[in-house]
Design a protein around this motif. Structure first.
Motif, PDB file in Angstrom:
ATOM      1  N   MET A  18       2.553   4.185  -0.396  1.00 32.77           N
ATOM      2  CA  MET A  18       2.138   3.862  -1.755  1.00 32.77           C
ATOM      3  C   MET A  18       2.427   5.025  -2.708  1.00 32.77           C
ATOM      4  O   MET A  18       2.865   4.812  -3.852  1.00 32.77           O
ATOM      5  CB  MET A  18       0.651   3.510  -1.779  1.00 32.77           C
ATOM      6  CG  MET A  18       0.179   2.879  -3.075  1.00 32.77           C
ATOM      7  SD  MET A  18       0.937   1.265  -3.440  1.00 32.77           S
ATOM      8  CE  MET A  18       0.117   0.212  -2.233  1.00 32.77           C
ATOM      9  N   ASP A  19       2.197   6.246  -2.249  1.00 32.91           N
ATOM     10  CA  ASP A  19       2.393   7.413  -3.122  1.00 32.91           C
ATOM     11  C   ASP A  19       3.852   7.589  -3.520  1.00 32.91           C
ATOM     12  O   ASP A  19       4.148   7.986  -4.653  1.00 32.91           O
ATOM     13  CB  ASP A  19       1.889   8.687  -2.439  1.00 32.91           C
ATOM     14  CG  ASP A  19       0.377   8.797  -2.447  1.00 32.91           C
ATOM     15  OD1 ASP A  19      -0.275   7.972  -3.114  1.00 32.91           O
ATOM     16  OD2 ASP A  19      -0.158   9.710  -1.784  1.00 32.91           O
ATOM     17  N   THR A  75       3.531  -2.139  -1.410  1.00 31.82           N
ATOM     18  CA  THR A  75       4.056  -1.166  -2.374  1.00 31.82           C
ATOM     19  C   THR A  75       5.129  -1.798  -3.254  1.00 31.82           C
ATOM     20  O   THR A  75       5.196  -1.525  -4.457  1.00 31.82           O
ATOM     21  CB  THR A  75       4.646   0.076  -1.675  1.00 31.82           C
ATOM     22  OG1 THR A  75       5.849  -0.260  -0.974  1.00 31.82           O
ATOM     23  CG2 THR A  75       3.656   0.710  -0.719  1.00 31.82           C
ATOM     24  N   THR A  94      -4.695   4.540   7.134  1.00 29.29           N
ATOM     25  CA  THR A  94      -4.867   4.991   5.748  1.00 29.29           C
ATOM     26  C   THR A  94      -3.770   5.970   5.371  1.00 29.29           C
ATOM     27  O   THR A  94      -3.245   5.931   4.254  1.00 29.29           O
ATOM     28  CB  THR A  94      -6.247   5.652   5.579  1.00 29.29           C
ATOM     29  OG1 THR A  94      -7.264   4.701   5.901  1.00 29.29           O
ATOM     30  CG2 THR A  94      -6.442   6.143   4.155  1.00 29.29           C
ATOM     31  N   GLU A  95      -3.407   6.833   6.321  1.00 32.14           N
ATOM     32  CA  GLU A  95      -2.345   7.806   6.045  1.00 32.14           C
ATOM     33  C   GLU A  95      -1.010   7.112   5.816  1.00 32.14           C
ATOM     34  O   GLU A  95      -0.244   7.501   4.923  1.00 32.14           O
ATOM     35  CB  GLU A  95      -2.224   8.802   7.207  1.00 32.14           C
ATOM     36  CG  GLU A  95      -3.392   9.761   7.346  1.00 32.14           C
ATOM     37  CD  GLU A  95      -4.650   9.085   7.889  1.00 32.14           C
ATOM     38  OE1 GLU A  95      -4.541   8.029   8.540  1.00 32.14           O
ATOM     39  OE2 GLU A  95      -5.756   9.640   7.654  1.00 32.14           O
ATOM     40  N   ASP A  96      -0.699   6.087   6.607  1.00 28.76           N
ATOM     41  CA  ASP A  96       0.528   5.317   6.414  1.00 28.76           C
ATOM     42  C   ASP A  96       0.534   4.658   5.032  1.00 28.76           C
ATOM     43  O   ASP A  96       1.533   4.699   4.316  1.00 28.76           O
ATOM     44  CB  ASP A  96       0.659   4.218   7.485  1.00 28.76           C
ATOM     45  CG  ASP A  96       0.839   4.762   8.882  1.00 28.76           C
ATOM     46  OD1 ASP A  96       1.511   5.795   9.040  1.00 28.76           O
ATOM     47  OD2 ASP A  96       0.303   4.147   9.822  1.00 28.76           O
ATOM     48  N   TRP A  97      -0.574   4.026   4.700  1.00 24.16           N
ATOM     49  CA  TRP A  97      -0.697   3.342   3.403  1.00 24.16           C
ATOM     50  C   TRP A  97      -0.460   4.325   2.264  1.00 24.16           C
ATOM     51  O   TRP A  97       0.326   4.061   1.357  1.00 24.16           O
ATOM     52  CB  TRP A  97      -2.084   2.708   3.298  1.00 24.16           C
ATOM     53  CG  TRP A  97      -2.368   2.081   1.965  1.00 24.16           C
ATOM     54  CD1 TRP A  97      -2.809   2.725   0.831  1.00 24.16           C
ATOM     55  CD2 TRP A  97      -2.211   0.710   1.605  1.00 24.16           C
ATOM     56  NE1 TRP A  97      -2.947   1.826  -0.202  1.00 24.16           N
ATOM     57  CE2 TRP A  97      -2.590   0.590   0.245  1.00 24.16           C
ATOM     58  CE3 TRP A  97      -1.806  -0.430   2.307  1.00 24.16           C
ATOM     59  CZ2 TRP A  97      -2.563  -0.628  -0.432  1.00 24.16           C
ATOM     60  CZ3 TRP A  97      -1.784  -1.638   1.637  1.00 24.16           C
ATOM     61  CH2 TRP A  97      -2.154  -1.738   0.285  1.00 24.16           C
ATOM     62  N   ASN A  98      -1.144   5.461   2.307  1.00 25.87           N
ATOM     63  CA  ASN A  98      -1.034   6.437   1.219  1.00 25.87           C
ATOM     64  C   ASN A  98       0.372   7.018   1.125  1.00 25.87           C
ATOM     65  O   ASN A  98       0.885   7.243   0.023  1.00 25.87           O
ATOM     66  CB  ASN A  98      -2.055   7.553   1.409  1.00 25.87           C
ATOM     67  CG  ASN A  98      -3.473   7.089   1.173  1.00 25.87           C
ATOM     68  OD1 ASN A  98      -3.704   6.074   0.508  1.00 25.87           O
ATOM     69  ND2 ASN A  98      -4.447   7.813   1.709  1.00 25.87           N
ATOM     70  N   TRP A  99       0.994   7.268   2.275  1.00 20.63           N
ATOM     71  CA  TRP A  99       2.357   7.811   2.289  1.00 20.63           C
ATOM     72  C   TRP A  99       3.321   6.877   1.581  1.00 20.63           C
ATOM     73  O   TRP A  99       4.075   7.292   0.692  1.00 20.63           O
ATOM     74  CB  TRP A  99       2.782   8.030   3.746  1.00 20.63           C
ATOM     75  CG  TRP A  99       4.224   8.372   3.953  1.00 20.63           C
ATOM     76  CD1 TRP A  99       4.903   9.441   3.442  1.00 20.63           C
ATOM     77  CD2 TRP A  99       5.168   7.619   4.739  1.00 20.63           C
ATOM     78  NE1 TRP A  99       6.225   9.411   3.869  1.00 20.63           N
ATOM     79  CE2 TRP A  99       6.407   8.311   4.666  1.00 20.63           C
ATOM     80  CE3 TRP A  99       5.074   6.461   5.502  1.00 20.63           C
ATOM     81  CZ2 TRP A  99       7.541   7.854   5.332  1.00 20.63           C
ATOM     82  CZ3 TRP A  99       6.208   6.016   6.162  1.00 20.63           C
ATOM     83  CH2 TRP A  99       7.421   6.714   6.072  1.00 20.63           C
ATOM     84  N   ARG A 143       5.557  12.258  -5.649  1.00 15.78           N
ATOM     85  CA  ARG A 143       4.108  12.167  -5.531  1.00 15.78           C
ATOM     86  C   ARG A 143       3.393  13.108  -6.491  1.00 15.78           C
ATOM     87  O   ARG A 143       2.206  12.934  -6.757  1.00 15.78           O
ATOM     88  CB  ARG A 143       3.685  12.486  -4.095  1.00 15.78           C
ATOM     89  CG  ARG A 143       4.278  11.557  -3.046  1.00 15.78           C
ATOM     90  CD  ARG A 143       4.106  12.113  -1.642  1.00 15.78           C
ATOM     91  NE  ARG A 143       4.846  13.365  -1.484  1.00 15.78           N
ATOM     92  CZ  ARG A 143       4.899  14.053  -0.358  1.00 15.78           C
ATOM     93  NH1 ARG A 143       4.245  13.606   0.720  1.00 15.78           N
ATOM     94  NH2 ARG A 143       5.588  15.174  -0.279  1.00 15.78           N
TER      95      ARG A 143
END
Length: 248
Positions: A107-108, A156, A100-105, A61
């Protein structure tokens, strides 16, 4: 990392995971210089120690962490001949549970992390002028496999597939090949995200839908990766290793 120098190495991110380890084993068996890259320093050291190769720790990340890891590999091995982007995360979630936190985790690590490595390694390959090979471990989830762990994970991996195709065109002038392997359900700890009390019977149901009636093994994924790393006339392709679940 050890001080042994070799002329060119193959970097494997997520190299301490089940599939990543199988890939490292396959490449070592081929006589290649391999560097195990993982966020878990102890796990990376353990795999590298068993395979008698080198390792680096990296946070995908963080572009600075990726650049530092790549710089270390280049200093120790003179060049990076190939990279396998195998690191990935997921967990079982309903569509409406994804935050949103799941998505960012996801995706990052899965998508942005892959981009970070491709940029860092690709620029080195370009500047060295000797070409190279990049293999991204995507998933049939990115092609719409209906029993994927969650929609964000699928997104992702779809991003990784799009990145693979565009990068293959844009890096071709530098003789850098970019391909992807798309595993289906594979006997690895990542499959265990499906094995929850709420999802009993899910794995058995998944097997019933596989034409070959079995899950892939990490060694199956490793064989496909090894082929694409060395296939000098192949770029921009995605190879499904899924027992016949998805046909392109």
């Amino acid at each position: 990392m050890s001080t042994t120098r070799h002329e060119g190495a193959y970097l494997v991110t997520g190299g301490a995971g089940a599939i990543g380890t199988a890939i490292c084993e396959r490449l070592v068996d081929m006589g290649l210089s391999v560097v195990v890259a993982d966020a878990n320093a102890q796990a990376a050291e353990d795999v590298a120690g068993r395979l008698k190769c080198d390792y680096v720790t990296v946070d995908l990340r963080d572009r600075a962490s990726v650049d530092a890891a790549v710089e270390t590999v280049v200093q120790e091995h003179s060049a990076i001949r190939g990279v396998v982007n195998c690191a990935g995360v997921t967990r079982l979630m309903d569509f409406f549970e994804i935050s949103t936190e799941d998505w960012n985790w996801m995706m990052d690590i899965n998508a942005l992390g892959t981009m970070h490595v491709m940029q860092a390694v690709g620029s080195r390959m370009r500047d060295a002028g000797a070409g190279g090979s990049i293999v991204n471990v995507a998933s049939i989830a990115g092609k719409g496999y209906r029993q994927t762990s969650n929609a964000a994970y699928a997104a992702t991996k779809g991003a990784v597939l799009a990145l693979t195709k565009v990068a293959a065109i844009q890096l071709a002038p530098f003789d850098i090949r970019v391909n992807a392997v798309c595993p289906g359900p594979t006997n690895s700890p990542l499959l265990n995200v499906h094995n929850t009390p709420e999802a009993q019977g899910r794995i058995a149901e998944m097997v019933e839908h596989v034409p070959l009636r079995r899950f892939s093994e990490p060694s199956d994924i490793a064989a496909a990766v090894a082929y694409l790393l060395m296939a000098n006339a192949v770029t921009g392709q995605s190879m499904n290793v899924d027992g016949g679940l998805v046909f392109d």
